[in-house]
Design an enzyme around this catalytic site. Structure first.
Site, PDB file in Angstrom:
ATOM      1  N   LYS A 190     -14.240   0.046  40.207  1.00  0.00           N
ATOM      2  CA  LYS A 190     -13.801   1.418  39.930  1.00  0.00           C
ATOM      3  C   LYS A 190     -12.667   1.845  40.877  1.00  0.00           C
ATOM      4  CE  LYS A 190     -16.477   1.592  36.491  1.00  0.00           C
ATOM      5  NZ  LYS A 190     -17.865   1.963  36.293  1.00  0.00           N
TER       6      LYS A 190
HETATM    7  C1  LIG Z   1     -19.253   1.872  35.503  1.00  0.00           C
HETATM    8  C2  LIG Z   1     -19.723   2.857  34.504  1.00  0.00           C
HETATM    9  C3  LIG Z   1     -20.976   3.488  34.590  1.00  0.00           C
HETATM   10  C4  LIG Z   1     -22.020   3.063  35.564  1.00  0.00           C
HETATM   11  O1  LIG Z   1     -21.616   3.143  36.876  1.00  0.00           O
HETATM   12  P1  LIG Z   1     -22.506   2.442  38.014  1.00  0.00           P
HETATM   13  O2  LIG Z   1     -21.993   3.078  39.269  1.00  0.00           O
HETATM   14  O3  LIG Z   1     -22.232   0.981  37.944  1.00  0.00           O
HETATM   15  O4  LIG Z   1     -23.926   2.787  37.755  1.00  0.00           O
HETATM   16  C5  LIG Z   1     -21.295   4.486  33.688  1.00  0.00           C
HETATM   17  N1  LIG Z   1     -20.428   4.854  32.722  1.00  0.00           N
HETATM   18  C6  LIG Z   1     -19.224   4.258  32.584  1.00  0.00           C
HETATM   19  C7  LIG Z   1     -18.303   4.734  31.513  1.00  0.00           C
HETATM   20  C8  LIG Z   1     -18.833   3.236  33.461  1.00  0.00           C
HETATM   21  O5  LIG Z   1     -17.661   2.629  33.309  1.00  0.00           O
END
Ligand SMILES: *Cc1c(COP(=O)(O)O)cnc(C)c1O
Length: 389
Positions: A190
């Site tokens: 991210k």
């Molecule tokens: C990465 C992601 C999540 C989950 O995030 P985590 O921190 O890995 O739990 C939820 N929604 C979307 C759209 C994502 O890309």
């Protein structure tokens, strides 16, 4: 040609970790304070400042999935409640609804924005609908004016999935701050990472208090400070909570990631633009340009590869890119393609024609702020070579 191959594999979504992150983690390790403590508090405060909300409206957690789950619970979503979301998202969005006891109701996307289609939204609202989860796909803001107007008209809660959208703004306002809850991810790939991690922004300070209790075993709020130097405090369990708190070790990374968030965004924007120019007038399907008066988070650069136009199938393209030592991703196959949801809820890909066609043809090219110009050019050259070979 072998001589074209870069020395190392271009890792998809590689994090940009620098000396200051490493030193801060070492400082935590040496201090003996690894768990939830002063660095988590500092990270929360700095995140609140970045998104321009009061510091009592944020809670750092150990994932965005956890953030979505406890937001659902704090919103009072429970057995049989329907929650509308997009068919073009990561499974965690709907799993959080399921874990809260609710029933996820996916709807199709707009071909241009790739976000939830507000035109279809109202037709899916029933007497059991309680909430909407818009997902700001790839970092592009949903139409928050229309979504908020529909939510208000039907008295629905809104929980924004901002996993792609830390830097995203809709008409000058940060996404995740419009509605009842905004949930952010600091997963490795991210825009800001803590390894694993998440954050909730809530409209009310009371909701954040409840989320903090739910995220630490259901223990009364003083438990967050029980290992401090302020004297021993007994705690009381007031709910059957979860183990969702963020550690100082994670916040140590996040503090420095966040201090460079704008710099990294600038670099990704530059790469994104570079791709747009390179693929213009090629058979590669390109994402649409950001909308005026909004700020795109530039989290993903998603192209579409159609066998008819490109002479190669999407899956063959993925294989050939990986063989060229370029890490690529697919965001996402339509949710209705997954067996669990098909069996449990009877979802069918044919009911989401835009999302399933996009999911069958999309490829995410590398967009890490760490990419060098030479690597970006290599990705472009390989993409164009593979489709014209
Ligand atoms: C990465 C992601 C999540 C989950 O995030 P985590 O921190 O890995 O739990 C939820 N929604 C979307 C759209 C994502 O890309």
């Amino acid at each position: 040609m072998a001589s074209d191959l870069p020395d190392k594999f271009i890792v998809f979504g590689a994090p940009d970790i620098r000396r200051e992150e490493i030193d801060e983690v070492v400082d935590s390790l040496e201090s003996g304070w690894l768990g939830t403590g002063p660095k988590v508090q500092r990270f929360e405060n700095e995140f609140a400042v970045y998104r321009r909300v009061p510091t009592d409206r944020v809670a750092a957690l150990n994932s965005c999935t956890a953030a979505l789950h406890v937001s659902m619970l704090a919103a009072g979503i429970g057995a049989g409640d329907e929650v509308i979301t997009t068919a073009m998202t990561f499974c965690a969005t709907v799993n959080a609804v399921i874990h809260a006891g609710g029933i996820p109701v996916p709807i199709d996307i707009e071909p241009d924005s790739l976000n939830i289609d507000p035109q279809l939204l109202e037709s899916k609202i029933t007497s059991r609908t309680r909430a909407i989860i818009p997902v700001h796909f790839a970092g592009r803001s949903c139409d928050m004016d229309r979504i908020c107007a529909i939510a208000e008209k039907h008295d629905l809660l809104v929980i924004e999935d901002c996993a792609h959208a830390i830097e995203t703004e809709w008409h000058g306002r940060a996404v995740g701050t419009f509605t009842d809850f905004g949930c952010f991810s600091f997963y490795v790939t991210k825009n800001v990472t803590t390894g694993e991690g998440g954050m909730v922004i809530a409209r009310s300070a009371k909701a954040i208090e409840r989320i903090k209790i739910l995220s630490l075993h259901g223990m009364s709020k003083d438990a967050w400070h029980r290992f401090g130097d302020k004297g021993y405090k007994h705690y009381q369990v007031v709910d059957a909570g979860f183990k969702y708190n963020m550690m100082d070790l994670q916040a140590a990374v996040g503090i420095h990631q966040l201090s460079r968030v704008e710099q990294a965004w600038e670099r990704r924007r530059e790469i994104w633009q570079h791709y747009q120019e390179a693929f213009d007038n090629s058979p590669v399907g390109m994402p649409s340009d950001p909308e005026p008066d909004t700020r795109h988070g530039h989290h993903l650069y998603t192209v579409t590869i159609s066998a008819d136009a490109c002479g190669v199938s999407r899956d063959e393209f993925l294989t050939r890119m990986q063989e060229s030592r370029i890490g690529v991703g697919v965001h996402y196959q339509c949710l209705a393609e997954h067996p669990y949801y098909m069996e449990r809820f009877g979802w069918r890909a044919a009911d989401f024609p835009v999302a399933s066609a996009f999911g069958a043809s999309t490829v995410s090219l590398p967009l890490s702020a760490r990419l060098t110009d030479a690597e970006v050019n290599y990705v472009i050259d390989r993409t164009l070579a593979i489709i014209s070979s």
